[in-house]
Design an enzyme around this catalytic site. Sequence first.
Site, PDB file in Angstrom:
ATOM      1  N   ASP A  21       0.621  -0.811  -0.258  1.00  0.00           N
ATOM      2  CA  ASP A  21      -0.024   0.179   0.352  1.00  0.00           C
ATOM      3  C   ASP A  21       1.404   1.097  -0.010  1.00  0.00           C
ATOM      4  OD1 ASP A  21      -2.065   1.598   0.006  1.00  0.00           O
ATOM      5  OD2 ASP A  21      -3.366   0.439   1.738  1.00  0.00           O
ATOM      6  N   ASP A  23     -10.564   2.954  -2.466  1.00  0.00           N
ATOM      7  CA  ASP A  23     -11.326   1.396  -1.891  1.00  0.00           C
ATOM      8  C   ASP A  23     -13.064   1.778  -2.487  1.00  0.00           C
ATOM      9  OD1 ASP A  23      -8.402   1.632  -1.504  1.00  0.00           O
ATOM     10  OD2 ASP A  23      -9.678   2.283   1.213  1.00  0.00           O
TER      11      ASP A  23
END
Length: 433
Positions: A158, A219
Site C-alpha cells: 500500500d 477503495d
Amino acid sequence: MHLAVLLFALALSVVTFALDNGLMRTPPMGWLAWERYRCDIDCTNDPKNCISENLFIDMADRLSEDGWRELGYVYVNIDDCWSSKKRDEEGRLQPDPKRFPGGIPKLARYMHDRGLKLGIYGDMGTYTCGGYPGTTLDKIEIDAQTFADWGVDMFKFDGCYSNASEQEQGYPLMSKALNATGRPIGYSCSWPAYQGGLPPKVNYSQLGEICNLWRNYGDIEDSWDSVLNIIDWFFENQDVLSAAAGPGRWNDPDMLVIGDFGLSMDQSRAQMSLWAIMAAPLFMSNDLRTISSGARSILQNKMVISINQDPLGIQGRRILKEKSGIEVFWRPLSDNASALVFFSRRHDMPYRYQTSLKKLSYPSGSYTIFDVFTGKTTALKDSTDFVVSVNPTGVVMWYVSAPAKMNLRQFYRGGRLLGSYHDDENGIPRVFL
Ligand code: GLA
C-alpha cells in the site's frame, strides 16, 4: 555462454514483458480480508470477525471444503492491522502476538497443506493506512526477506504516508527485493492509486515490469454506488488501462463485494461479469461461513470464471453506450471466442434490448451463444436480430463461440447422401455441393 543458450536467453528477454517471476499468468483469485473485516481488532467482543489467525483459518477451511479452491480461489490474503505496533529487536515486522499466537509461518503452512496460498499486506511509507508500522525505504529488504522466510506467497504494498518520490524509489526496490529472496511472491502495488491512476504520472509499462497487479483507483465499499463508480472510472479510461494489462500484469479494480450486504443479486451478477470482462483479479471479501447460496452460485459460476481466466489475458472494453441506458461490453477470448455483457443503468423495468451481432461488429458467420447465468445455449447468425431482457442494474452475459463460417447441411434418405448445401452469411441456403 553457449551460443544457443545465449540466443534462447535473448529471445526470452524479448518476449518477457511482465514482472519476471512467472506468476499470475491469469488474474489471481482468492479471498482478502479488508472490505468486509477492515481493522476489527476487538477479538474479545467480536472473536468471529476480528483480524486474527482464526479468521484466516476459517476462510481457508471454507475455501478448501466448499468447492472454491478447485475453481481457482486459492489466495487467502491478510490486509492491514495484522501486525504488532512495534518491530522486533532485529527490526523485523511481527504479528500481533495475541491475535496471531501461532505466527505467520504457521498460517502459511496451514494454507500450503490445503493447496492454498497466503498473502500479506504492508505499506510503502511510515505507517500503514491503519496506523501500523510501515516499510520505509531502509526497511524494504528486511521486510521482503521476512515475508519470504515466513513462506508468504503474495504481498500487497500500500502507499499511505509516503510521497511521490519515495514511492518512485520504493515500489521498484521492493520488486527487486522480493525477487532477490528467491521465493516466488506475487506483488500487488497500490502505487498508481496514489498517483491518480493515469499517465503521465503513472507509467504503466514500468508497472508491468515490476508488479503482477496494481490498484489503479479508490477503495471499494459495500454499495452499488461504489461498484458503479469503479466501473465508470475503469471503462472511461479503458484505452490506457487495457493496453497495460496482460498475463502476469493486471489492473485491479479492487475486491468483489458479492455475498455482503450492499448488492442485489442483479448487481452481484453485474460486478462478477464486468470484473471478468476487465480480466480483473477476483478477490472476494465476504464471509464464506455464512454466504447465501445465491451469492455463492454467482461467485462459483464456471463460465464467468473461465472468461475471467482466459489465457490470452486481454482486458475487454465497453463498445457501446446507448441512450436507453444499455451498455455493451466485449472481451476477446482464446479460440476466436468472445464474451459480451449487456448492462442496464435503468431503474424501471427489465429492458428489452434489440440488436444483432453484426451491429456489434461481429464478422459474418453463425455463432453458438452460451448464456452465462441461465446456462441456455442458442445458435445465432450474425445478421439475425435478437432481444435480450436486461434487469435494472443487472446484466445478461454471453460466451460467444468462434464464428462457423457457414452451416453445412446434409440430407440423407435411407442412409444415402442426397445432397448438401451451405447457408450463406444471411442464413439463406445458396452454395450447393
Ligand atoms: C488502503 C487500501 C485498502 C486497504 C486499507 C487498509 O485504503 O487501499 O485496500 O488495504 O488501506 O488500511
